[in-house]
Structures are given as C-alpha cells and as structure tokens.
Design a protein around this motif. Structure first.
Motif, short mmCIF file in Angstrom:
data_model
loop_
_atom_site.label_atom_id
_atom_site.label_comp_id
_atom_site.label_asym_id
_atom_site.label_seq_id
_atom_site.Cartn_x
_atom_site.Cartn_y
_atom_site.Cartn_z
N VAL A 81 4.52 8.54 0.16
CA VAL A 81 5.32 9.26 -1.82
C VAL A 81 5.27 10.52 -1.87
N SER A 82 5.63 12.21 -1.51
CA SER A 82 4.68 13.19 -1.92
C SER A 82 5.22 14.08 -2.31
N ALA A 90 1.53 12.76 -9.27
CA ALA A 90 0.87 12.37 -8.32
C ALA A 90 0.11 11.72 -8.81
N LEU A 91 -1.21 11.90 -9.96
CA LEU A 91 -2.24 10.64 -10.30
C LEU A 91 -1.37 9.87 -11.48
N VAL A 137 1.04 -1.56 -0.39
CA VAL A 137 0.37 -0.27 0.47
C VAL A 137 1.01 1.12 -0.18
N VAL A 138 0.87 2.27 -1.01
CA VAL A 138 1.47 3.43 -1.34
C VAL A 138 0.52 4.55 -1.14
N VAL A 139 1.05 5.64 -0.03
CA VAL A 139 0.39 6.82 -0.46
C VAL A 139 0.41 7.86 -1.14
N ILE A 140 0.12 8.79 -2.33
CA ILE A 140 0.70 9.42 -3.24
C ILE A 140 0.53 10.43 -2.76
N VAL A 142 8.80 10.81 -16.64
CA VAL A 142 9.10 11.49 -15.46
C VAL A 142 7.95 11.14 -14.47
N ALA A 143 6.81 10.18 -14.63
CA ALA A 143 5.90 9.62 -14.18
C ALA A 143 6.65 8.65 -13.87
#
Length: 265
Positions: free
Chosen positions: A76-77, A34-35, A4-7, A164-165
């Motif tokens: 990850v911010s 981010a999206l 689980v990764v929070v962006i 980049v994404a």
C-alpha cells in the motif's frame, strides 16, 4: 501466520518532495499518514514493513523490491494528489495496475472508508505504468489521500488526520478479512470446524488481556489464544458463517476492527 503489509510513504528526500502547495510538501504528509496507518494495522495483528520511516529518497523499483524480498501479502503506497490549478479538483482516488482481483477490492474498500469522512470518492483508476504497481509481486494499491492543493481536502486531512489513517487501515483490514473468509473451508461433516470473530492480535500479552477484559465486561463471549507468537483475542464459536457475520456486525458497532477466522472446536 499474520498477514504482512508493506506501507510505502511516497516520495522523500531532498530531491523528491512530491507535490508542493504553499510550502506544504507531499512527502511529509505521506510519511505521517503511512506511519499512522501502520501503527493501527500493527495493533490489529498485522505485520507491517515500512519502505521508509524518515525523510530519505528511494527509487520506485527499490520500494517494490523491499516488498518482494519480504514476501509481503499486500503493498500500500500512500500519496496525495495535486491538480494543475489550486482548488480545481478534490477527492480521494486509489490507483491499481489493473481493475481485477483483490487489489481492486482493497482499492474500493479504502475509497469507501475515506468517503465516509467527507472526501469525494473519485474511484479507482488503472495505472499500469507506475513501477510500484507494476513491479510488485503481490496485490498493490496507491492511495491518493486527497489533493494537496485543495483547501477542503487539506482541512479534512488535518482536522480528521487520525480518522483518515483509521479509514485506510479499515479498508485494508476489511480486505484481509474478506480474503480470509473467502479462503476458508465450510464446516466439516464432523462439526469440528467453527467460525470465530477476531478483534485483535498482540505480541504483548497485557494488551491482549486488556481487550479481553473489555469485551467480557461488555457481555461478549471472548477468549484468548496464543498462536505463532501472537496473543489473539476472539469472540464466540459459531457453527455457521451467518452467525459469525452477525457477531461481527455487533462488534463493529462497538468500535472493534474485526475479521472472521475458522478454528478447531
């Protein structure tokens, strides 16, 4: 269970645009990136939680709480940097609470992937005062995806946006793979535990079958397994880690995002 990764898309809302340069607002770049990163991670079997998906303001502590309440594995911010003088600085940099553990590993992996696109790699910097790095209960990084007041960085950001994404996602996925490999047990004496290379995990069976057929058509010994509600596409049964590493190297040359897993054989 999938990781689980929070962006987190940095800044947001009318009261917090972040850095601004010639009408370009950081909050918008952050959200778009981010999206895009989250979409790539989801296609690779990662459970993604966004702190925001639209232009709203959140306090930094609220962002950290979203991740803590979700029991996330990583935070990850996404941000963009800015210098006092336009054009004075350029490059990518990733911030961490301190330079230790898996968060440092992830920061270095992300920077390395972004450097391949032409960004200067400004390295990893400790920022223990940042709330989203201090109050999160899991490994957390803050990615500065180039300077918003650097024409060169903006050119790379815009012209190679999807790359980049992908680079940021690759840095995250590589860290997950490395951690997964580090935590795996060696082959049991009975030989029942072997290694396999996973190329994708999907909730939609059709997407999994499409990847499976593509791999088979390319000559890979691919197979499909269903676990925890995900259809996982994997390649090979390797009795030794060296074999799996070589298989992964070949798959990556073909453009697949991979990580090594252990399976019962």
């Amino acid at each position: 269970m999938p990781p689980v990764v929070v962006i987190d898309a940095g800044h947001g809302g009318g009261q917090d645009s972040g850095a601004v340069y010639q009408g370009r607002e950081e909050k918008n770049d952050n959200l778009s990136l981010a999206l895009a990163v989250g979409e790539i991670l989801q296609r690779n079997g990662v459970d993604v939680i966004y702190t925001r998906t639209e232009d709203v303001y959140q306090q930094p502590f609220e962002k950290a709480q979203i991740a803590n309440n979700a029991g996330a594995d990583f935070f990850v911010s996404i941000h963009r940097n800015s210098g006092a003088v336009p054009g004075q600085y350029s490059g990518v940099q990733t911030l961490v609470y301190d330079k230790s553990g898996v968060k440092l590993q992830m920061a270095e992996n992300i920077n390395s992937e972004l450097e391949k696109l032409g960004f200067r790699n400004l390295g990893v910097e400790e920022r223990p005062g940042l709330v989203v790095l201090r109050r999160t209960q899991m490994p957390a990084v803050l990615v500065e995806a180039g300077f918003i007041n650097s024409e060169e960085d903006n050119r790379i950001f815009d012209e190679k946006f999807q790359e980049v994404a992908q680079a940021i996602a690759d840095g995250i996925l590589e860290t997950i793979r490395e951690e997964n490999s580090r935590g795996q047990e060696e082959e049991t004496p009975s030989g029942q535990m072997v290694y396999s290379v996973q190329t994708g995990a999907f909730r939609n069976r059709r997407y999994a079958w499409e990847m499976l057929f593509e791999l088979v058509s390319q000559g890979f010994p691919a197979y499909l397994t269903e676990e925890d509600g995900y259809f996982r596409v994997r390649v090979g049964f390797c009795p030794q880690m060296d074999c799996a590493v070589e298989m992964e190297r070949v798959l990556r040359r073909y453009g697949y995002n991979t990580w090594i897993v252990t399976v019962d054989y």
